[in-house]
Design a protein around this motif. Structure first.
Motif, PDB file in Angstrom:
ATOM      1  N   ASP A 267      -9.359 -59.924  -0.646  1.00 52.86           N
ATOM      2  CA  ASP A 267      -9.496 -59.228   0.630  1.00 52.86           C
ATOM      3  C   ASP A 267      -8.141 -58.880   1.240  1.00 52.86           C
ATOM      4  O   ASP A 267      -7.845 -59.180   2.399  1.00 52.86           O
ATOM      5  N   ALA A 268      -7.309 -58.218   0.432  1.00 57.03           N
ATOM      6  CA  ALA A 268      -6.031 -57.675   0.899  1.00 57.03           C
ATOM      7  C   ALA A 268      -5.857 -56.302   0.261  1.00 57.03           C
ATOM      8  O   ALA A 268      -4.852 -56.008  -0.387  1.00 57.03           O
ATOM      9  N   ALA A 269      -6.884 -55.469   0.444  1.00 51.70           N
ATOM     10  CA  ALA A 269      -6.954 -54.159  -0.215  1.00 51.70           C
ATOM     11  C   ALA A 269      -6.423 -53.083   0.719  1.00 51.70           C
ATOM     12  O   ALA A 269      -6.848 -52.980   1.862  1.00 51.70           O
ATOM     13  N   GLN A 270      -5.532 -52.267   0.198  1.00 52.68           N
ATOM     14  CA  GLN A 270      -4.941 -51.200   1.011  1.00 52.68           C
ATOM     15  C   GLN A 270      -4.658 -49.998   0.123  1.00 52.68           C
ATOM     16  O   GLN A 270      -3.987 -50.115  -0.911  1.00 52.68           O
ATOM     17  N   GLY A 271      -5.168 -48.835   0.509  1.00 54.22           N
ATOM     18  CA  GLY A 271      -4.937 -47.639  -0.294  1.00 54.22           C
ATOM     19  C   GLY A 271      -5.900 -47.521  -1.459  1.00 54.22           C
ATOM     20  O   GLY A 271      -5.494 -47.215  -2.585  1.00 54.22           O
ATOM     21  N   ILE A 272      -7.198 -47.709  -1.205  1.00 54.71           N
ATOM     22  CA  ILE A 272      -8.210 -47.644  -2.270  1.00 54.71           C
ATOM     23  C   ILE A 272      -8.469 -46.188  -2.644  1.00 54.71           C
ATOM     24  O   ILE A 272      -8.566 -45.325  -1.771  1.00 54.71           O
ATOM     25  N   ILE A 282     -18.485 -45.381 -11.096  1.00 56.61           N
ATOM     26  CA  ILE A 282     -17.458 -45.331 -10.049  1.00 56.61           C
ATOM     27  C   ILE A 282     -16.364 -46.329 -10.406  1.00 56.61           C
ATOM     28  O   ILE A 282     -16.662 -47.491 -10.732  1.00 56.61           O
ATOM     29  N   VAL A 283     -15.129 -45.909 -10.334  1.00 57.56           N
ATOM     30  CA  VAL A 283     -14.000 -46.803 -10.538  1.00 57.56           C
ATOM     31  C   VAL A 283     -13.115 -46.738  -9.298  1.00 57.56           C
ATOM     32  O   VAL A 283     -12.746 -45.648  -8.847  1.00 57.56           O
ATOM     33  N   LEU A 284     -12.798 -47.894  -8.739  1.00 59.33           N
ATOM     34  CA  LEU A 284     -11.920 -47.985  -7.574  1.00 59.33           C
ATOM     35  C   LEU A 284     -10.628 -48.676  -7.976  1.00 59.33           C
ATOM     36  O   LEU A 284     -10.658 -49.737  -8.598  1.00 59.33           O
ATOM     37  N   SER A 285      -9.505 -48.078  -7.630  1.00 63.89           N
ATOM     38  CA  SER A 285      -8.230 -48.765  -7.780  1.00 63.89           C
ATOM     39  C   SER A 285      -7.726 -49.148  -6.395  1.00 63.89           C
ATOM     40  O   SER A 285      -7.953 -48.409  -5.427  1.00 63.89           O
ATOM     41  N   PHE A 286      -7.055 -50.290  -6.305  1.00 63.93           N
ATOM     42  CA  PHE A 286      -6.489 -50.670  -5.013  1.00 63.93           C
ATOM     43  C   PHE A 286      -5.358 -51.668  -5.191  1.00 63.93           C
ATOM     44  O   PHE A 286      -5.390 -52.515  -6.084  1.00 63.93           O
ATOM     45  N   PRO A 287      -4.323 -51.545  -4.339  1.00 65.17           N
ATOM     46  CA  PRO A 287      -3.276 -52.562  -4.303  1.00 65.17           C
ATOM     47  C   PRO A 287      -3.782 -53.814  -3.585  1.00 65.17           C
ATOM     48  O   PRO A 287      -4.385 -53.712  -2.511  1.00 65.17           O
ATOM     49  N   ILE A 296       5.459 -61.638  -1.741  1.00 64.11           N
ATOM     50  CA  ILE A 296       4.643 -61.745  -2.956  1.00 64.11           C
ATOM     51  C   ILE A 296       4.406 -60.350  -3.516  1.00 64.11           C
ATOM     52  O   ILE A 296       3.952 -59.457  -2.794  1.00 64.11           O
ATOM     53  N   PRO A 297       4.713 -60.115  -4.788  1.00 60.89           N
ATOM     54  CA  PRO A 297       4.561 -58.759  -5.343  1.00 60.89           C
ATOM     55  C   PRO A 297       3.121 -58.260  -5.263  1.00 60.89           C
ATOM     56  O   PRO A 297       2.162 -59.029  -5.385  1.00 60.89           O
ATOM     57  N   THR A 298       2.999 -56.958  -5.064  1.00 64.21           N
ATOM     58  CA  THR A 298       1.682 -56.321  -5.037  1.00 64.21           C
ATOM     59  C   THR A 298       1.097 -56.271  -6.444  1.00 64.21           C
ATOM     60  O   THR A 298       1.805 -56.017  -7.426  1.00 64.21           O
ATOM     61  N   ARG A 299      -0.208 -56.515  -6.542  1.00 67.78           N
ATOM     62  CA  ARG A 299      -0.933 -56.357  -7.799  1.00 67.78           C
ATOM     63  C   ARG A 299      -1.882 -55.165  -7.654  1.00 67.78           C
ATOM     64  O   ARG A 299      -2.552 -55.038  -6.631  1.00 67.78           O
ATOM     65  N   ILE A 300      -1.918 -54.312  -8.652  1.00 69.55           N
ATOM     66  CA  ILE A 300      -2.868 -53.206  -8.652  1.00 69.55           C
ATOM     67  C   ILE A 300      -4.115 -53.651  -9.405  1.00 69.55           C
ATOM     68  O   ILE A 300      -4.035 -54.131 -10.540  1.00 69.55           O
ATOM     69  N   LEU A 301      -5.273 -53.482  -8.774  1.00 74.21           N
ATOM     70  CA  LEU A 301      -6.543 -53.930  -9.341  1.00 74.21           C
ATOM     71  C   LEU A 301      -7.500 -52.746  -9.471  1.00 74.21           C
ATOM     72  O   LEU A 301      -7.343 -51.725  -8.800  1.00 74.21           O
ATOM     73  N   VAL A 302      -8.504 -52.904 -10.338  1.00 83.20           N
ATOM     74  CA  VAL A 302      -9.615 -51.954 -10.402  1.00 83.20           C
ATOM     75  C   VAL A 302     -10.927 -52.717 -10.456  1.00 83.20           C
ATOM     76  O   VAL A 302     -11.007 -53.824 -10.997  1.00 83.20           O
TER      77      VAL A 302
END
Length: 505
Positions: A267-272, A282-287, A296-302
Motif C-alpha cells: 500500500d505505497a502505490a504511486q503512478g499506476i 488487465i496489467v497494472l504497473s506501479f512504483p 528505501i529504493p523504489t520497487r516497480i511492481l505489476v
C-alpha cells in the motif's frame, strides 16, 4: 470513365482497407512482424507535417500546440485514434496563477496528424477555482474519447471521467468515479484504459489511481497509498464502487506510521498505469515507494487480472531502481522516477521504462516481459550518450505502434555543457526491445526549465512529472512542454517511425 458512384465506392473501399490495418494496444488480428510498404497517410486531411509518403528528416518541425492566455502549461498527455492516425487528442495543466500553483486541465484536438490543433479550453463542469489535474485519455470502442482527471476543492477530493462524442472538440460534464467529502482521502494520478478486444469485456473502461489516506507521513505522502480500481460497462455513464487491489508480497515491507510490524501489504502505490493485453487481461504497473524517509529504493511492481478486475494476482517485482531524489544537483525543479508502461498490440509483450539515477547522472532504463509480467529481462540502457558524462535523461514516455515498434521519448540535457538546458530525444526498438536505435533529437531548440516555471506547494519549480507520446506505423508524436517562447507552452512533432525487423519463417 468512372461514374461518381464508382469513384465513391472505390474511395470507401480504400478507406476501409486502411482502417483495417490499424489497431489499438489490444487488437490481435494480425501476425507479429508483418509489415506493408503501402503509403500510410492516404486518409484525407493530412497536413504538411505528415504528407502522403513523406518521412520528415531532422530537424523535425516543432508545432506549438498551446496558443491561449494561460501563463504556463505542463504534464501534457496524448492519445491517438486507433482507427484514424490523423486524429490526436491531448491535454495538460493550464496555469492561471503559476506563482501559487493554481491550474485546471485543458484539452486540444487535431485532425490532420498533429500539424494544427483546436483548443477546447478547460474541461467543463468544475468550479472556477477547483483544481483538476493529471489528465489521461483513452479512445472507446465507439470512437468516444474519455478523459480521466483528479479534482480537489474545499476538502473534497475524487476522480472523474469526461466523455467526448465529437473526437475531442468538446467534452461533456464529468461523471464521478470516486468522491470523498471527508478530507481523509486524496485521490492522485488517475490513469484510464479501455478494453478494445473482441472478447467478453470489450468496451469496458478501467480507471486506476492512488488512494491516499491514513494521515501524513511527510515528504508529501500519506501513510497509506493504496491502488484503487473502478470500471464502467456502460460507456462511462457510471462506475463501479472503488476496490483496493494492490495486494501483498514478501518484499512490501516499507515501514510507515501506524503500519503493523509484519505487514506485507503493498500500500505505497504511486503512478499506476493500466494496459489491456490482446486476450483482455488487465496489467497494472506501479512504483512501490518509501512513504517516509525516501531512503528505501523504489520497487516497480505489476499485478494482473484476467477477468475485468474481479480477481488479481499477487504483485510481481519487476525491478529495484535508483530514484531521482527530488532534484538534480543545482536545479530547483522537482523530479520523480515515474515509469512508463506499454504493451505490444499484437502479442501482448509488456514493456517498462524509467529514469534511473546512477552514480553521476540519470539514465533511461528498459525491461520487457513475454509472459504476462511474470518474469522480466535484465534492464538495458536506452540513451546512447557516453556513460557517466553528467547529462541527465529523465521523464521517459513510451508507445508501441501497431506493427510492434517500441518508441521511447525523454528529456535530455546532453547538448548543454552545463547540463541545465533540456531537449527532447526519441529512440526506437525494431526487435521487441532487445536493443534500441540511435537516439534522435526532436526539439529544434534547447530550453531553460527555470523560465516561467510555476512554484508548487513545497516551493519547488514545476516542469511536470511526465510528458506524452503516441505512435502509429509511420509516425511518432512526442508531446511535451518547453519554454522557448518565454513561458511554458506545449509542443509536438511528427517523427518518422522506424520499420520493424522482419521475422523470418
Amino acid at each position: 470513365m468512372r461514374t461518381p458512384v464508382t469513384r465513391m465506392l472505390l474511395s470507401l473501399l480504400s478507406t476501409v482497407l486502411i482502417i483495417s490495418i490499424l489497431s489499438a494496444c489490444n487488437d490481435s488480428t494480425n501476425k507479429p512482424g508483418q509489415h506493408t510498404s503501402t503509403p500510410f497517410y492516404t486518409l484525407t486531411g493530412g497536413s504538411t507535417c505528415v504528407e502522403l509518403g513523406s518521412h520528415p528528416q531532422r530537424p523535425y518541425t516543432n508545432v506549438q500546440v498551446s496558443h491561449d492566455s494561460y501563463l504556463a502549461h505542463s504534464e501534457p498527455m496524448l492519445v491517438e485514434d486507433p482507427h484514424n492516425p490523423l486524429h490526436l487528442v491531448g491535454g495538460s495543466k493550464f496555469f492561471t496563477v503559476p506563482a501559487h500553483y493554481r491550474f485546471q486541465i485543458g484539452y486540444y484536438a487535431s485532425f490532420d496528424g498533429g500539424c494544427t490543433w483546436s483548443d477546447g479550453g478547460v474541461l467543463p463542469g468544475f468550479a472556477k477555482n477547483e483544481t483538476t489535474s493529471d489528465i489521461s485519455f483513452a479512445f472507446g470502442t465507439h470512437n468516444e474519447v474519455y478523459a480521466a482527471v483528479l479534482y480537489n476543492f474545499k476538502g473534497e477530493s475524487g476522480i472523474a471521467v469526461s466523455t467526448s462524442t465529437d473526437g475531442g472538440k468538446t467534452f461533456g460534464l464529468p461523471v464521478s468515479v470516486f468522491d470523498d467529502k471527508t478530507g481523509n482521502v486524496f485521490s492522485d494520478k488517475p490513469w484510464i484504459a479501455v478494453d478494445q478486444t473482441r472478447g467478453r469485456y470489450s468496451g469496458s473502461i478501467y480507471v486506476v489511481w492512488s488512494y491516499d489516506h491514513n494521515g501524513n507521513c511527510g515528504y508529501g505522502n500519506n501513510c497509506s497509498e493504496e491502488l484503487a480500481f473502478s470500471r464502467s460497462t456502460d460507456r462511462g455513464k457510471s462506475f463501479s464502487p472503488v476496490r483496493l487491489v494492490e495486494g501483498s508480497a514478501p518484499f512490501c515491507t516499507n515501514p510507515t506510521t501506524g503500519r503493523p510490524a509484519h505487514s506485507t501489504k503493498c500500500d505505497a502505490a504511486q503512478g499506476i498505469i493500466p494496459v489491456v493485453e490482446p486476450d483482455g487481461t488487465i496489467v497494472l504497473s506501479f512504483p512501490y515507494i518509501d512513504l517516509m524517509s525516501g531512503s528505501i529504493p523504489t520497487r516497480i511492481l505489476v499485478t494482473t487480472s484476467p477477468d475485468a478486475g474481479n480477481t488479481w494476482t499477487s504483485p510481481v517485482l519487476v525491478a529495484t531502481i535508483h530514484d531521482i531524489a527530488g532534484h538534480f544537483p543545482h536545479e530547483k525543479y522537482r523530479n520523480l522516477s515515474l515509469p512508463a508502461f506499454a504493451c505490444d498490440p499484437k502479442t501482448g509483450q509488456l514493456y517498462l521504462t524509467w529514469a534511473d539515477k546512477g552514480k553521476k547522472d540519470a539514465d533511461i532504463l528498459f525491461t520487457t516481459s513475454k509472459d504476462h509480467g511474470q518474469t522480466w529481462s535484465a534492464p538495458i540502457r536506452v540513451n546512447d550518450d557516453p556513460m557517466q558524462d553528467g547529462a541527465n535523461q529523465f521523464q521517459p514516455q513510451m508507445a508501441v505502434s501497431p506493427d510492434g515498434v517500441v518508441s521511447v521519448a525523454f528529456f535530455d540535457t546532453r547538448l548543454d555543457p552545463q547540463h541545465r538546458l533540456i531537449d527532447v530525444y526519441l529512440t526506437q526498438s525494431i526487435n521487441k526491445g532487445a536493443s534500441f536505435l540511435k537516439n534522435v533529437r526532436v526539439t529544434t531548440q534547447s530550453w531553460d526549465p527555470a523560465v516561467g516555471a510555476p512554484i508548487d506547494e513545497y516551493g519547488q519549480q514545476f516542469i511536470g512529472d511526465y510528458q506524452g507520446l503516441a505512435a502509429d506505423d509511420h509516425f511518432v508524436h512526442p508531446f511535451w512542454n518547453d519554454t522557448r517562447t518565454g513561458r511554458q507552452e506545449n509542443f509536438t512533432a511528427a517523427v518518422a517511425g522506424a520499420r520493424p525487423k522482419r521475422i523470418l519463417r
